[in-house]
Write a protein that holds these residues in place. Structure first.
Motif, PDB file in Angstrom:
ATOM      1  N   GLY A  85     -40.171 -39.491  12.809  1.00  0.00           N
ATOM      2  CA  GLY A  85     -40.189 -38.198  12.142  1.00  0.00           C
ATOM      3  C   GLY A  85     -40.332 -37.033  13.095  1.00  0.00           C
ATOM      4  N   GLU A  86     -41.108 -37.202  14.159  1.00  0.00           N
ATOM      5  CA  GLU A  86     -41.298 -36.093  15.098  1.00  0.00           C
ATOM      6  C   GLU A  86     -40.014 -35.793  15.867  1.00  0.00           C
ATOM      7  N   VAL A  87     -39.230 -36.828  16.155  1.00  0.00           N
ATOM      8  CA  VAL A  87     -37.940 -36.600  16.813  1.00  0.00           C
ATOM      9  C   VAL A  87     -37.009 -35.857  15.865  1.00  0.00           C
ATOM     10  N   ARG A  88     -36.957 -36.292  14.605  1.00  0.00           N
ATOM     11  CA  ARG A  88     -36.110 -35.583  13.624  1.00  0.00           C
ATOM     12  C   ARG A  88     -36.552 -34.128  13.486  1.00  0.00           C
ATOM     13  N   ALA A  89     -37.863 -33.902  13.513  1.00  0.00           N
ATOM     14  CA  ALA A  89     -38.381 -32.540  13.369  1.00  0.00           C
ATOM     15  C   ALA A  89     -37.950 -31.653  14.537  1.00  0.00           C
ATOM     16  N   VAL A  90     -38.065 -32.170  15.765  1.00  0.00           N
ATOM     17  CA  VAL A  90     -37.653 -31.391  16.934  1.00  0.00           C
ATOM     18  C   VAL A  90     -36.148 -31.132  16.901  1.00  0.00           C
ATOM     19  N   ALA A  91     -35.383 -32.128  16.466  1.00  0.00           N
ATOM     20  CA  ALA A  91     -33.931 -31.945  16.362  1.00  0.00           C
ATOM     21  C   ALA A  91     -33.613 -30.841  15.353  1.00  0.00           C
ATOM     22  N   CYS A  92     -34.316 -30.823  14.210  1.00  0.00           N
ATOM     23  CA  CYS A  92     -34.111 -29.761  13.216  1.00  0.00           C
ATOM     24  C   CYS A  92     -34.506 -28.403  13.783  1.00  0.00           C
ATOM     25  N   GLN A  93     -35.606 -28.368  14.503  1.00  0.00           N
ATOM     26  CA  GLN A  93     -36.068 -27.115  15.105  1.00  0.00           C
ATOM     27  C   GLN A  93     -34.982 -26.505  15.990  1.00  0.00           C
ATOM     28  N   TYR A  94     -34.415 -27.332  16.869  1.00  0.00           N
ATOM     29  CA  TYR A  94     -33.453 -26.782  17.813  1.00  0.00           C
ATOM     30  C   TYR A  94     -32.080 -26.571  17.188  1.00  0.00           C
ATOM     31  N   LEU A  95     -31.745 -27.331  16.164  1.00  0.00           N
ATOM     32  CA  LEU A  95     -30.523 -27.004  15.423  1.00  0.00           C
ATOM     33  C   LEU A  95     -30.624 -25.609  14.826  1.00  0.00           C
ATOM     34  N   SER A  96     -31.802 -25.271  14.288  1.00  0.00           N
ATOM     35  CA  SER A  96     -32.008 -23.936  13.728  1.00  0.00           C
ATOM     36  C   SER A  96     -31.922 -22.866  14.805  1.00  0.00           C
ATOM     37  N   MET A  97     -32.496 -23.165  15.965  1.00  0.00           N
ATOM     38  CA  MET A  97     -32.599 -22.144  17.009  1.00  0.00           C
ATOM     39  C   MET A  97     -31.256 -21.866  17.695  1.00  0.00           C
ATOM     40  N   ILE A  98     -30.386 -22.870  17.767  1.00  0.00           N
ATOM     41  CA  ILE A  98     -29.104 -22.655  18.457  1.00  0.00           C
ATOM     42  C   ILE A  98     -27.948 -22.536  17.478  1.00  0.00           C
ATOM     43  N   GLY A  99     -28.247 -22.642  16.173  1.00  0.00           N
ATOM     44  CA  GLY A  99     -27.175 -22.588  15.191  1.00  0.00           C
ATOM     45  C   GLY A  99     -26.514 -21.213  15.127  1.00  0.00           C
ATOM     46  N   ARG A 100     -25.192 -21.216  15.034  1.00  0.00           N
ATOM     47  CA  ARG A 100     -24.417 -19.977  14.907  1.00  0.00           C
ATOM     48  C   ARG A 100     -23.907 -19.864  13.473  1.00  0.00           C
ATOM     49  N   PRO A 101     -23.558 -18.668  13.024  1.00  0.00           N
ATOM     50  CA  PRO A 101     -23.119 -18.508  11.629  1.00  0.00           C
ATOM     51  C   PRO A 101     -22.001 -19.452  11.226  1.00  0.00           C
ATOM     52  N   GLU A 102     -21.112 -19.782  12.170  1.00  0.00           N
ATOM     53  CA  GLU A 102     -19.966 -20.634  11.833  1.00  0.00           C
ATOM     54  C   GLU A 102     -20.270 -22.128  11.936  1.00  0.00           C
ATOM     55  N   ASP A 103     -21.493 -22.507  12.320  1.00  0.00           N
ATOM     56  CA  ASP A 103     -21.835 -23.931  12.503  1.00  0.00           C
ATOM     57  C   ASP A 103     -22.153 -24.590  11.157  1.00  0.00           C
ATOM     58  N   ALA A 104     -21.128 -24.817  10.367  1.00  0.00           N
ATOM     59  CA  ALA A 104     -21.329 -25.339   9.018  1.00  0.00           C
ATOM     60  C   ALA A 104     -22.049 -26.692   9.022  1.00  0.00           C
ATOM     61  N   GLU A 105     -21.708 -27.537   9.965  1.00  0.00           N
ATOM     62  CA  GLU A 105     -22.311 -28.870   9.991  1.00  0.00           C
ATOM     63  C   GLU A 105     -23.811 -28.788  10.272  1.00  0.00           C
ATOM     64  N   SER A 106     -24.211 -27.918  11.177  1.00  0.00           N
ATOM     65  CA  SER A 106     -25.646 -27.766  11.465  1.00  0.00           C
ATOM     66  C   SER A 106     -26.405 -27.342  10.221  1.00  0.00           C
ATOM     67  N   TRP A 107     -25.870 -26.383   9.472  1.00  0.00           N
ATOM     68  CA  TRP A 107     -26.547 -25.914   8.254  1.00  0.00           C
ATOM     69  C   TRP A 107     -26.603 -27.007   7.195  1.00  0.00           C
ATOM     70  N   ARG A 108     -25.524 -27.813   7.119  1.00  0.00           N
ATOM     71  CA  ARG A 108     -25.529 -28.916   6.148  1.00  0.00           C
ATOM     72  C   ARG A 108     -26.606 -29.941   6.484  1.00  0.00           C
ATOM     73  N   VAL A 109     -26.753 -30.241   7.773  1.00  0.00           N
ATOM     74  CA  VAL A 109     -27.772 -31.213   8.187  1.00  0.00           C
ATOM     75  C   VAL A 109     -29.165 -30.686   7.846  1.00  0.00           C
ATOM     76  N   LEU A 110     -29.423 -29.430   8.151  1.00  0.00           N
ATOM     77  CA  LEU A 110     -30.731 -28.851   7.850  1.00  0.00           C
ATOM     78  C   LEU A 110     -31.008 -28.843   6.350  1.00  0.00           C
ATOM     79  N   HIS A 111     -30.000 -28.535   5.570  1.00  0.00           N
ATOM     80  CA  HIS A 111     -30.157 -28.568   4.105  1.00  0.00           C
ATOM     81  C   HIS A 111     -30.480 -29.983   3.638  1.00  0.00           C
ATOM     82  N   GLU A 112     -29.783 -30.932   4.185  1.00  0.00           N
ATOM     83  CA  GLU A 112     -30.009 -32.341   3.815  1.00  0.00           C
ATOM     84  C   GLU A 112     -31.425 -32.785   4.162  1.00  0.00           C
ATOM     85  N   ARG A 113     -31.876 -32.448   5.360  1.00  0.00           N
ATOM     86  CA  ARG A 113     -33.237 -32.829   5.768  1.00  0.00           C
ATOM     87  C   ARG A 113     -34.289 -32.118   4.913  1.00  0.00           C
TER      88      ARG A 113
END
Length: 374
Positions: A85-113
């Protein structure tokens, strides 16, 4: 165990060997040293390592390094599939921090989590680092988490909604207003009230809570008083209609200055309530509300906010004054004897006796309307 400075001085091939077969702390330090030395050319090895590394602590560090390389796809895979869980949490953290408006897949992953991850820490991390350009569908998912079973997730969701609201110049978000009386944690509710006041949303919050329990209203009004909030009578009137002495005393502190004849009539009514009930069992809350009402009227009179009473106000002023006169004759001994006993203390402080109340009422009455009562 060698520290980072020592490991960073090793040859590149030795570092690669440590990255593959060293102790867990050495693998972390080797990964950082190689990343600093080789830059993007190390990317394939780090990607492979992040997916095969057995130690979750090492994988968390690899996530950070890969985020520096903007490896969103790898972070998305780890956010979805890593067993820790802590690895998934860090991955979500950095997906949020580096996500760009056009990164649809990143937003979908965060929504899913956010919607489905069993780890509260993952859900919290999927919220806490979201940027202002978060898409609407993910914002809606954040709003739904203000009812999460985890306090940390609820706090993160509320903080993020308040952050977005402040950036847009809005008041307290509607979802927090509607959720307020359901939130079990008092400190979180206090924070919502403080933020509502800072965002200019105190009126909307009070209006939304008019049907709430008296304890909830008292909680909010006490915080408003502590924040030195002042509100016009039309905002306070619905609460005043409850006729609850504890709430009435708080409303007096919140009443904004200015000519508000209806509010003055209410203050007189609060004072009347005590004297009408003076033959019944003594009620501290009613007594203190009556005292506070008269003090409030006195202050408003001194400040020039009390306009000339209308016909109704005149009638009530006379009624209250006459009730006080009668109270002296029929109840003075009962009340003062009871209150002056050592175990009860004074009903009112030494500067606010029955005579002090009478002085205020005489000031409210038109000239020549005073009875010849000693």
């Amino acid at each position: 165990m060698r520290d980072f400075a020592e490991i960073a001085r090793l040859d590149t091939e030795v570092l690669r060997s440590l990255l593959e077969a060293g102790e867990a702390p050495e693998r972390v330090r080797a990964a950082w040293a190689l990343a600093l030395r080789l830059g993007g050319t190390l990317r394939p090895e780090l990607i492979q390592g992040s997916l095969t590394e057995p130690h979750p602590g090492v994988r968390r560090h690899l996530v950070v390094v890969l985020a520096g390389y903007q490896e969103r796809a790898v972070l998305a895979t780890l956010a979805r599939q890593d067993l820790d869980g802590e690895v998934r949490a860090v991955a979500c953290q950095y997906l949020s921090m580096i996500g760009r408006p056009e990164d649809a897949e990143s937003w979908r992953v965060l929504h899913e989590r956010l919607e489905a991850d069993v780890s509260a820490e993952v859900r919290r991390a999927a919220i806490a680092y979201l940027p202002p350009h978060t898409p609407a569908f993910l914002r809606s998912a954040v709003a739904s988490r203000v009812g999460d079973e985890s306090l940390d997730v609820r706090r993160a969701a509320a903080d993020k909604l308040l952050e977005w609201s402040g950036l847009s110049g809005g008041g307290l978000p509607d979802v927090l207003v509607s959720r307020f009386h359901l939130e079990p944690d008092p400190e979180l509710r206090r924070e919502w009230v403080r933020r509502a006041c800072s965002l200019g949303g105190e009126r909307a919050l009070l209006a939304a809570l008019l049907d709430a329990r008296e304890g909830t209203l008292q909680f909010v009004l006490e915080l408003y008083v502590a924040q030195r909030i002042q509100l016009p009578w039309e905002c306070l009137r619905p609460v005043a209609r409850r006729g609850h002495p504890g709430l009435d005393a708080l409303l007096m502190d919140l009443l904004a200055p200015g000519a508000q004849p209806e509010a003055d009539a209410w203050l007189l009514e609060v004072a009347l309530r005590f004297w009408r009930e003076s033959s019944q069992d003594y009620d501290d809350a009613v007594a203190w509300a009556a005292e506070g009402a008269l003090k409030c009227l006195d202050e408003r009179l001194e400040a020039g906010h009390l306009t000339a009473p209308d016909a109704r106000g005149n009638t009530r002023a006379r009624e209250l004054r006459d009730a006080l006169v009668e109270a002296r004759r029929r109840a003075l001994e009962y009340h003062l004897t009871w209150c002056e006993e050592s175990e009860h203390g004074e009903c009112f402080d030494e500067d606010w006796s029955l005579d002090g109340m009478m002085d205020v009422l005489l000031g409210l009455s038109p000239p020549g309307d005073h009875p010849l009562d000693g």
